[in-house]
Write a protein that holds these residues in place. Structure first.
Motif, mmCIF file in Angstrom:
data_model
loop_
_atom_site.group_PDB
_atom_site.id
_atom_site.type_symbol
_atom_site.label_atom_id
_atom_site.label_comp_id
_atom_site.label_asym_id
_atom_site.label_seq_id
_atom_site.Cartn_x
_atom_site.Cartn_y
_atom_site.Cartn_z
ATOM 1 N N GLU A 163 0.836 -1.207 0.000
ATOM 2 C CA GLU A 163 0.000 0.000 0.000
ATOM 3 C C GLU A 163 0.876 1.264 0.000
ATOM 4 O O GLU A 163 0.548 2.255 -0.660
ATOM 5 C CB GLU A 163 -0.941 -0.034 1.209
ATOM 6 N N LEU A 164 1.981 1.209 0.731
ATOM 7 C CA LEU A 164 2.924 2.338 0.701
ATOM 8 C C LEU A 164 3.426 2.564 -0.724
ATOM 9 O O LEU A 164 3.490 3.712 -1.202
ATOM 10 C CB LEU A 164 4.114 2.050 1.627
ATOM 11 N N ALA A 165 3.781 1.456 -1.390
ATOM 12 C CA ALA A 165 4.267 1.559 -2.771
ATOM 13 C C ALA A 165 3.215 2.212 -3.665
ATOM 14 O O ALA A 165 3.536 3.055 -4.517
ATOM 15 C CB ALA A 165 4.626 0.166 -3.294
ATOM 16 N N ALA A 166 1.946 1.827 -3.448
ATOM 17 C CA ALA A 166 0.875 2.397 -4.272
ATOM 18 C C ALA A 166 0.735 3.899 -4.026
ATOM 19 O O ALA A 166 0.550 4.679 -4.964
ATOM 20 C CB ALA A 166 -0.446 1.683 -3.978
ATOM 21 N N ILE A 167 0.820 4.298 -2.769
ATOM 22 C CA ILE A 167 0.705 5.727 -2.451
ATOM 23 C C ILE A 167 1.858 6.500 -3.087
ATOM 24 O O ILE A 167 1.690 7.613 -3.583
ATOM 25 C CB ILE A 167 0.693 5.929 -0.911
ATOM 26 N N ALA A 226 8.624 5.871 3.119
ATOM 27 C CA ALA A 226 7.737 6.296 4.204
ATOM 28 C C ALA A 226 8.040 7.739 4.615
ATOM 29 O O ALA A 226 7.126 8.544 4.844
ATOM 30 C CB ALA A 226 7.877 5.348 5.399
ATOM 31 N N LYS A 227 9.314 8.074 4.703
ATOM 32 C CA LYS A 227 9.699 9.448 5.055
ATOM 33 C C LYS A 227 9.195 10.442 4.002
ATOM 34 O O LYS A 227 8.693 11.521 4.337
ATOM 35 C CB LYS A 227 11.226 9.557 5.183
ATOM 36 N N MET A 228 9.343 10.058 2.750
ATOM 37 C CA MET A 228 8.918 10.933 1.664
ATOM 38 C C MET A 228 7.413 11.191 1.730
ATOM 39 O O MET A 228 6.948 12.336 1.600
ATOM 40 C CB MET A 228 9.311 10.265 0.332
ATOM 41 N N ILE A 229 6.651 10.106 1.957
ATOM 42 C CA ILE A 229 5.184 10.253 2.043
ATOM 43 C C ILE A 229 4.791 11.073 3.272
ATOM 44 O O ILE A 229 3.876 11.907 3.218
ATOM 45 C CB ILE A 229 4.515 8.853 2.078
ATOM 46 N N ALA A 230 5.471 10.840 4.380
ATOM 47 C CA ALA A 230 5.180 11.599 5.603
ATOM 48 C C ALA A 230 5.415 13.090 5.382
ATOM 49 O O ALA A 230 4.630 13.940 5.828
ATOM 50 C CB ALA A 230 6.045 11.080 6.758
ATOM 51 N N LYS A 231 6.497 13.409 4.663
ATOM 52 C CA LYS A 231 6.783 14.828 4.380
ATOM 53 C C LYS A 231 5.745 15.392 3.420
ATOM 54 O O LYS A 231 5.224 16.486 3.611
ATOM 55 C CB LYS A 231 8.180 14.959 3.767
ATOM 56 N N LYS A 232 5.456 14.628 2.374
ATOM 57 C CA LYS A 232 4.533 15.114 1.341
ATOM 58 C C LYS A 232 3.173 15.479 1.920
ATOM 59 O O LYS A 232 2.585 16.498 1.561
ATOM 60 C CB LYS A 232 4.382 14.037 0.255
ATOM 61 N N ILE A 277 3.007 4.789 9.445
ATOM 62 C CA ILE A 277 3.415 3.492 10.003
ATOM 63 C C ILE A 277 3.274 2.449 8.903
ATOM 64 O O ILE A 277 2.194 2.307 8.312
ATOM 65 C CB ILE A 277 2.544 3.092 11.209
ATOM 66 N N VAL A 278 4.374 1.763 8.620
ATOM 67 C CA VAL A 278 4.343 0.659 7.660
ATOM 68 C C VAL A 278 4.637 -0.607 8.449
ATOM 69 O O VAL A 278 5.715 -0.752 9.017
ATOM 70 C CB VAL A 278 5.397 0.829 6.551
ATOM 71 N N THR A 279 3.656 -1.510 8.508
ATOM 72 C CA THR A 279 3.868 -2.713 9.311
ATOM 73 C C THR A 279 4.278 -3.889 8.433
ATOM 74 O O THR A 279 3.977 -3.946 7.248
ATOM 75 C CB THR A 279 2.595 -3.078 10.102
ATOM 76 N N GLY A 280 4.982 -4.799 9.049
ATOM 77 C CA GLY A 280 5.488 -5.990 8.377
ATOM 78 C C GLY A 280 6.373 -6.737 9.363
ATOM 79 O O GLY A 280 6.172 -6.618 10.573
ATOM 80 N N LYS A 281 7.287 -7.533 8.859
ATOM 81 C CA LYS A 281 8.207 -8.202 9.781
ATOM 82 C C LYS A 281 8.877 -7.181 10.676
ATOM 83 O O LYS A 281 9.051 -7.388 11.869
ATOM 84 C CB LYS A 281 9.256 -8.997 8.994
ATOM 85 N N ASP A 299 7.822 10.404 11.068
ATOM 86 C CA ASP A 299 7.106 11.672 10.892
ATOM 87 C C ASP A 299 7.748 12.480 9.759
ATOM 88 O O ASP A 299 7.470 13.660 9.591
ATOM 89 C CB ASP A 299 7.091 12.476 12.188
ATOM 90 N N GLY A 300 8.588 11.812 8.999
ATOM 91 C CA GLY A 300 9.283 12.495 7.907
ATOM 92 C C GLY A 300 10.713 12.857 8.288
ATOM 93 O O GLY A 300 11.576 12.989 7.415
#
Lengths: 247, 247, 247
Positions: free
Chosen positions: A119-123, A146-152, A158-162, A168-169
Motif C-alpha cells: 500500500e505504501l508503494a501504491a501511495i 515512508a519518510k517521503m510520504i510523511a513529508k509530502k 506506520i508501515v507494518t510488516g516483519k 514523521d518524515g
C-alpha cells in the motif's frame, strides 16, 4: 503503557471500516477500554465524527456510497480537530482503491497513514506487484519512501510488516519482533489502525507513544503464541492485560 | 426456561441488523436452536418477513437503503402478525438515528423496544449526552420513562444496563445482577434483542418469559465469567447449556 | 491432502460474499494458507477478479448493487479463465434470491455450485419448503437432481448435508460422516464454498480433490467435537492442522 493511556482516556472512536473486520475491530477497541462506533451513512457521519475523539477511515470494502461518507466524515474531523487515521487497504490492487486513497489524502488532512509495504508503494507510485490486500512483492526502500510520504502529506506514517517502520518524515523508529501467527488473523492490521486512532485521541506525545504501541502489539502476538489455548483468544486476553491500568 | 422455549420452537428470525454484530447474532441464535436469516434487500425483505416467526430491526449501521428495507419488512410483519423487536442502536447520537427511530415507531406496530438508557432518553426526547452507541450520561427516571414510552407506543420496553427494566406500561420488572465483563463483547445487547425476537416467536406469556430471559442472560454472563477459559467462548457455551431442553 | 494442496499453492481468492460470514471466511482461508480479498464495488470487481486465482459468489446478503458486482466479477472471471464457485444462499426463500441465482447461472460459466438441498431444489424448480437460509423440508432425489443440474450448466455440483453429494453430471461421490455440531456455526457452508474455490485454484484433478476435501471437512468437524475446549476454536485448529504440509 500506550494501551494503558487509551484505557485511562476511554476515547470514542468513529470507525468507517470494512465489514470483514468490523466485529473484530469493535471487540478489540472495547477490550482496551475504548468505545467504538461504526457509522457509514452519509446522512450522519459528519455529526458522528464531531462527537468522536478520533476517526478511522479504512477502505477495505469501500464502495461509491462509503467513499462519499469517508470524505464527509473526514472534513468534519478536520473542522473539529479530530485526528484521522487512514488505512488504505488494498491500495495498488485496483485503480479504484489507489484513486480513493489519493482522493482522501488530497482532500483531507490525515494525521496518520497505517499501511503495509504494498500500500505504501501504491501511495508513492512505486513499482510493485500487489496481491489482493496482502503486501505482495517487489523492491522498495521502505524507510525512505515512508519518510517521503510523511513529508509530502505532513503526517505520520506506520508501515507494518516483519519490521514496523514509524516516521514523521524526520525521525524514524524501526520495531522488529512479534510472531507471524498474527498474519493468520484477518484484520490484525486493521485493528492496529483503529488502536492507533484511539492512541492519537489519548496521547500528548504521539510519535513516542505510537512507537511504544508498536512494541506492545508485537509483544502481545508473542505472548499470545506462547500461551496455552488458542492464539485468537489469547490475543484478546493479552490486549486486555496490556491495557490494564496498574494503580 | 425461556431459552429452552426457543430451543423447542426453533423459530426463524429475520434480522435486519448491523454488519458489526451480524455474525455474532447469527451464531448466538443458532446456539439456542433458532434459525437466523439476514436479508436487507428491499426487493426481498417483505417476502422474507412473511415466512419468518419474528423480525428484528437493528439500526446499528443503518443507511438510506436499509431504512427503506426496514420499513418494508416492518409493514409485512404487521400485515402477517409477525412480532417486531426494534433495537434503536445509537438513537440520540445523531439526528439520522433519532429520526429513523421515530419513523419506525410511527409507521410500524412494534412489539418490543430493546434499548439502553441513552436510546430510551432519545426516544422520549429527554436531555441526555450520548456517547456513540454507548449509553452515555445524564439524569433520567428510567422506570417512569420506559412506562411512558410503552404506553405511548402500546408495546413492551426493555432497557438494559446494570439493572434491566422491563415494562408493558403497567407492570414493571427490575432485574439486577450479571457481570459487567459482557459489556466488552460488542453486540451483547444486539444479540439480546435478537433473542427477545426469538422468544416472542416462542412464547404465550411474553411479559413473564421476557423477565425470565433477562434473568437467564444475567446469569449466563456470571457463569461465563466464573468458568475456566475465555469469557467470549464460555458465553456461547452457557447460552447453549441454558437452551438445552431437559426431558 | 486437498487442504495441503491449497496451502502449497496459496491462492488469492476474490470473495463477494455476505457480511454475516465475511470475517469467518477470511479467517478460514488464512488458516489454510489462502489469501482472501473481499471487494464488492462495481468499480473494482472486474479488476480484482483478474488478479485472483478463483472467484466466490455468495448471495447471502445480496442487494441490487452487489448483484451487479457479481455479474461484472463473473464476466471478468470467465474472460480470464478464473474458476467461479457459486453459493446460492437462500435460493428458494425469496423470488429475488431464486431469480438472482438463475441470472448468475445463465450469464456466467460457473465451475462449481455448492449448495444445500433446499437451494438445489430451487435451482431445479422442484417443490420444496424453504426455511430462510436453512435447507428446509420436502422430498427430492438429491443425486438425480444434482446430476441434472450439473449437466444442464456443465458444471460441478456439491450438495452438502448429512450426506454430501458431489457430481459432474456423470460421476457421483457420496460422503457421509461429520458432526452435526458444525451446523451451529454460521457460515460453515459458506466457508466450505470459499475453500472449494481455493481448491479449484490449486488442483489439477478437481473432481477427486473436491471429494477428498469433503471427506477432510467432515473429519475436521468430528475432530473438533472430540477435542478439549470449544468447538469453534477447535474447528480452526483442525483446519490449520489438516492444511499443514508435511515434508
Amino acid at each position: 503503557m500506550s494501551l494503558q493511556k487509551i484505557n485511562e482516556k476511554k476515547p470514542l472512536i468513529h470507525c468507517i471500516t470494512n465489514y470483514v473486520v468490523a466485529n473484530f475491530t469493535a471487540n478489540g477497541l472495547l477490550t482496551i477500554g475504548a468505545s467504538p462506533v461504526m457509522a457509514d451513512a452519509f446522512e450522519e457521519v459528519a455529526e458522528m465524527t464531531r462527537i468522536a475523539n478520533a476517526l478511522l477511515l479504512n477502505i477495505g470494502t469501500l464502495n461509491d456510497r462509503t467513499v462519499q461518507s469517508m470524505l464527509a466524515a473526514g472534513k468534519s474531523a478536520n473542522e473539529h480537530q479530530v485526528p484521522i487515521v487512514l488505512d488504505p487497504v488494498g491500495a495498488g490492487a485496483t485503480a479504484f482503491r489507489s484513486q480513493t486513497t489519493h482522493t482522501l489524502l488530497q482532500q483531507l488532512k490525515i494525521t496518520l497513514i497505517r499501511c503495509n509495504i504494498g500500500e505504501l508503494a501504491a501511495i508513492a507510485g512505486a513499482n510493485w506487484q500487489a496481491k489482493g490486500v496482502d503486501s505482495g512483492s517487489g523492491e522498495l526502500d521502505v524507510v525512505q519512501t515512508a519518510k517521503m510520504i510523511a513529508k509530502k502529506y505532513n503526517c505520520l506514517v506506520i508501515v507494518t510488516g516483519k519490521e514496523d517502520v514509524l516516521t514523521d518524515g524526520q525521525q524514524v523508529e524501526i520495531i522488529a519482533g512479534g510472531h507471524e501467527r498474527i498474519t493468520k488473523i484477518t484484520g490484525s492490521g486493521c485493528l492496529l489502525s483503529a488502536i492507533c486512532a484511539a492512541l492519537l485521541a489519548s496521547s500528548n506525545e504521539p510519535f513516542e507513544d505510537l512507537a511504544a504501541l508498536l512494541r506492545e502489539y508485537k509483544q502481545i502476538s508473542l505472548n499470545a503464541y506462547a500461551s496455552m489455548g488458542t492464539f485468537h483468544e489469547n490475543f484478546f486476553n493479552q490486549l486486555e492485560q496490556f491495557a490494564e491500568v496498574r494503580v
